[in-house]
Write a protein that holds these residues in place. Structure first.
Motif, PDB file in Angstrom:
ATOM      1  N   MET A   1      56.193  37.965  68.687  1.00 34.69           N
ATOM      2  CA  MET A   1      55.525  38.280  69.948  1.00 34.69           C
ATOM      3  C   MET A   1      54.018  38.050  69.853  1.00 34.69           C
ATOM      4  O   MET A   1      53.375  37.677  70.834  1.00 34.69           O
ATOM      5  CB  MET A   1      55.809  39.730  70.359  1.00 34.69           C
ATOM      6  CG  MET A   1      57.196  39.965  70.932  1.00 34.69           C
ATOM      7  SD  MET A   1      57.423  39.248  72.592  1.00 34.69           S
ATOM      8  CE  MET A   1      56.440  40.378  73.606  1.00 34.69           C
TER       9      MET A   1
ATOM     10  N   GLU B   1      56.509  41.041  79.610  1.00 36.49           N
ATOM     11  CA  GLU B   1      55.779  41.897  78.679  1.00 36.49           C
ATOM     12  C   GLU B   1      54.480  41.242  78.220  1.00 36.49           C
ATOM     13  O   GLU B   1      53.430  41.905  78.131  1.00 36.49           O
ATOM     14  CB  GLU B   1      56.659  42.217  77.472  1.00 36.49           C
ATOM     15  CG  GLU B   1      56.015  43.110  76.423  1.00 36.49           C
ATOM     16  CD  GLU B   1      55.686  44.504  76.935  1.00 36.49           C
ATOM     17  OE1 GLU B   1      54.864  45.182  76.285  1.00 36.49           O
ATOM     18  OE2 GLU B   1      56.243  44.916  77.972  1.00 36.49           O
TER      19      GLU B   1
ATOM     20  N   ARG C   1      50.762  42.713  78.790  1.00 35.16           N
ATOM     21  CA  ARG C   1      49.875  43.024  77.662  1.00 35.16           C
ATOM     22  C   ARG C   1      48.521  42.346  77.816  1.00 35.16           C
ATOM     23  O   ARG C   1      47.485  42.913  77.437  1.00 35.16           O
ATOM     24  CB  ARG C   1      50.516  42.596  76.340  1.00 35.16           C
ATOM     25  CG  ARG C   1      51.706  43.432  75.914  1.00 35.16           C
ATOM     26  CD  ARG C   1      52.176  43.018  74.531  1.00 35.16           C
ATOM     27  NE  ARG C   1      53.447  43.655  74.178  1.00 35.16           N
ATOM     28  CZ  ARG C   1      54.075  43.473  73.018  1.00 35.16           C
ATOM     29  NH1 ARG C   1      53.534  42.683  72.094  1.00 35.16           N
ATOM     30  NH2 ARG C   1      55.228  44.075  72.783  1.00 35.16           N
TER      31      ARG C   1
ATOM     32  N   ARG D   1      62.142  38.924  80.166  1.00 31.80           N
ATOM     33  CA  ARG D   1      61.531  40.172  79.690  1.00 31.80           C
ATOM     34  C   ARG D   1      60.331  39.887  78.802  1.00 31.80           C
ATOM     35  O   ARG D   1      59.307  40.583  78.883  1.00 31.80           O
ATOM     36  CB  ARG D   1      62.550  41.009  78.918  1.00 31.80           C
ATOM     37  CG  ARG D   1      63.636  41.640  79.763  1.00 31.80           C
ATOM     38  CD  ARG D   1      64.498  42.557  78.921  1.00 31.80           C
ATOM     39  NE  ARG D   1      63.743  43.706  78.433  1.00 31.80           N
ATOM     40  CZ  ARG D   1      64.010  44.353  77.299  1.00 31.80           C
ATOM     41  NH1 ARG D   1      64.998  43.956  76.507  1.00 31.80           N
ATOM     42  NH2 ARG D   1      63.285  45.404  76.946  1.00 31.80           N
ATOM     43  N   VAL D   2      60.445  38.892  77.953  1.00 29.93           N
ATOM     44  CA  VAL D   2      59.338  38.557  77.053  1.00 29.93           C
ATOM     45  C   VAL D   2      58.122  38.084  77.855  1.00 29.93           C
ATOM     46  O   VAL D   2      56.992  38.511  77.602  1.00 29.93           O
ATOM     47  CB  VAL D   2      59.782  37.487  76.032  1.00 29.93           C
ATOM     48  CG1 VAL D   2      58.576  36.898  75.302  1.00 29.93           C
ATOM     49  CG2 VAL D   2      60.759  38.104  75.029  1.00 29.93           C
TER      50      VAL D   2
ATOM     51  N   SER E   1      63.345  39.406  70.772  1.00 29.14           N
ATOM     52  CA  SER E   1      63.249  40.807  71.169  1.00 29.14           C
ATOM     53  C   SER E   1      61.781  41.196  71.324  1.00 29.14           C
ATOM     54  O   SER E   1      60.898  40.571  70.729  1.00 29.14           O
ATOM     55  CB  SER E   1      63.924  41.711  70.137  1.00 29.14           C
ATOM     56  OG  SER E   1      63.256  41.618  68.892  1.00 29.14           O
ATOM     57  N   LEU E   2      61.527  42.239  72.093  1.00 27.97           N
ATOM     58  CA  LEU E   2      60.148  42.640  72.357  1.00 27.97           C
ATOM     59  C   LEU E   2      59.445  43.194  71.124  1.00 27.97           C
ATOM     60  O   LEU E   2      58.209  43.257  71.089  1.00 27.97           O
ATOM     61  CB  LEU E   2      60.103  43.682  73.486  1.00 27.97           C
ATOM     62  CG  LEU E   2      60.609  43.218  74.854  1.00 27.97           C
ATOM     63  CD1 LEU E   2      60.388  44.304  75.892  1.00 27.97           C
ATOM     64  CD2 LEU E   2      59.942  41.919  75.289  1.00 27.97           C
ATOM     65  N   ASP E   3      60.193  43.601  70.115  1.00 27.06           N
ATOM     66  CA  ASP E   3      59.572  44.106  68.891  1.00 27.06           C
ATOM     67  C   ASP E   3      59.553  43.063  67.771  1.00 27.06           C
ATOM     68  O   ASP E   3      59.214  43.369  66.627  1.00 27.06           O
ATOM     69  CB  ASP E   3      60.284  45.380  68.414  1.00 27.06           C
ATOM     70  CG  ASP E   3      61.765  45.172  68.142  1.00 27.06           C
ATOM     71  OD1 ASP E   3      62.268  44.040  68.349  1.00 27.06           O
ATOM     72  OD2 ASP E   3      62.433  46.149  67.729  1.00 27.06           O
TER      73      ASP E   3
ATOM     74  N   ASN F   1      66.402  36.453  76.519  1.00 27.33           N
ATOM     75  CA  ASN F   1      65.452  37.532  76.801  1.00 27.33           C
ATOM     76  C   ASN F   1      64.118  37.009  77.339  1.00 27.33           C
ATOM     77  O   ASN F   1      63.135  37.759  77.407  1.00 27.33           O
ATOM     78  CB  ASN F   1      65.195  38.338  75.521  1.00 27.33           C
ATOM     79  CG  ASN F   1      64.805  39.778  75.799  1.00 27.33           C
ATOM     80  OD1 ASN F   1      65.328  40.403  76.730  1.00 27.33           O
ATOM     81  ND2 ASN F   1      63.903  40.325  75.015  1.00 27.33           N
TER      82      ASN F   1
END
Length: 305
Positions: free
Chosen positions: A66, A99, A103, A95-96, A60-62, A92
């Motif tokens: 990460m 992101e 960033r 998406r990862v 997950s992104l959180d 995922n």
């Protein structure tokens, strides 16, 4: 003598790793930029070491992991690598990756490759549009028909997107040796820029027909499963690296495996997956220095038996 560009490249790799802890011993000897090879369809050059994302980037992104993946990307980019291979079927991962690239503000420094694995034009288009959104980009460098699923339909769709300028290259993939003949059949019938398949010390079937066909017909290759999901490395765990590894500038078992693959000139880029920044640096070193000749390749084969 090293050029200014080579010195800057080396400094970037060292700086990226220095921020993560003690240097890999071999980084002190690294003196060359990452080896590059040509995409036959365009003449564009790609670094020979890339990054796979299956399993490693399905978070997950959180997730706290990460941060480690961001360090992986930082080492990857500053080490001169470009190709990141992902897929909607990797959970995922799309998406990862999107992101992480956002960033680090690294879109112009990476070559994004994803896949389509749907049946039918409508579902294929929906999945592709989802990848554009997930990857946070208006242009995807490469989209591949994953595991030859509804190949003709999806390649037709990808050609349209390529003509529109939304996709730069198109291709097909698989990950098992039993599919190599099917891949060859598709390559003979359909014009593609890339093909992705498995090739390693432990899975050498691609040497027979697939790699020679790509070399003769101007098709770029992405190589997956270079460690056969870690099985090859488990065979040498705890064993000292042989002295002859220094002859090809290898300082780890992983580098030996990657250099074995890169010694095949029809290989464009190999895409080992990792979530560890230090492993990423180690992989990049495999794309530097000397590659094995046939005698040395045989020594590598024997070392992993």
């Amino acid at each position: 003598m090293q050029t200014r560009r080579q010195l800057l490249h080396r400094s970037a790799v060292l700086a990226a790793i220095a921020a993560l802890g003690p240097l890999l011993p071999s980084l002190a000897q690294a003196a060359e930029p990452l080896r590059m090879r040509t995409i036959p369809a365009s003449g564009e050059m790609l670094p020979v070491i890339g990054l796979g994302t299956s399993r490693t980037h399905d978070i997950s992104l959180d997730d706290v992991e990460m941060e480690a993946l961001l360090d992986v990307l930082r080492v990857f980019v500053e080490g001169g690598a470009k190709v990141i291979d992902t897929a909607p079927s990797y959970g995922n991962a799309d998406r990862v990756v999107g992101e992480l690239v956002q960033r680090l503000d690294a879109r112009d420094q990476v070559f994004l490759a994803t896949k389509v694995s749907s049946t039918g034009r409508e579902r294929g288009m929906a999945q592709i549009e989802a990848s554009f959104k997930a990857l946070q980009t208006d242009t995807i460098d490469l989209i591949q028909v994953h595991n030859l699923q509804d190949t003709s339909t999806q390649l037709g769709l990808l050609r349209e997107l390529k003509e529109q300028g939304r996709v730069r290259y198109i291709g097909v993939t698989h990950y098992v040796e039993s599919a190599h003949d099917r891949l060859l059949d598709v390559l003979k019938q359909e014009k593609v820029d890339f093909v992705q398949f498995n090739y390693s010390v432990g899975e050498r079937n691609a040497e027979k027909r697939l790699l020679p066909y790509c070399a003769d017909n101007g098709i770029a290759t992405l190589i997956n499963r270079p460690f056969t999901r870690g099985n090859l490395l488990s065979r040498v765990k705890g064993k000292p690296l042989p002295a002859w590894a220094a002859e090809i500038d290898a300082s780890s078992w992983a580098q030996l495996l990657l250099k074995f693959i890169l010694a095949e000139p029809a290989v464009t880029t190999v895409i080992p997956a990792t979530s560890n920044p230090r492993y990423m640096a180690d992989n990049i070193l495999a794309g530097q220095g000397r590659l094995p000749d046939e005698r040395q390749r045989q020594l590598i084969v024997e070392a992993f038996r």
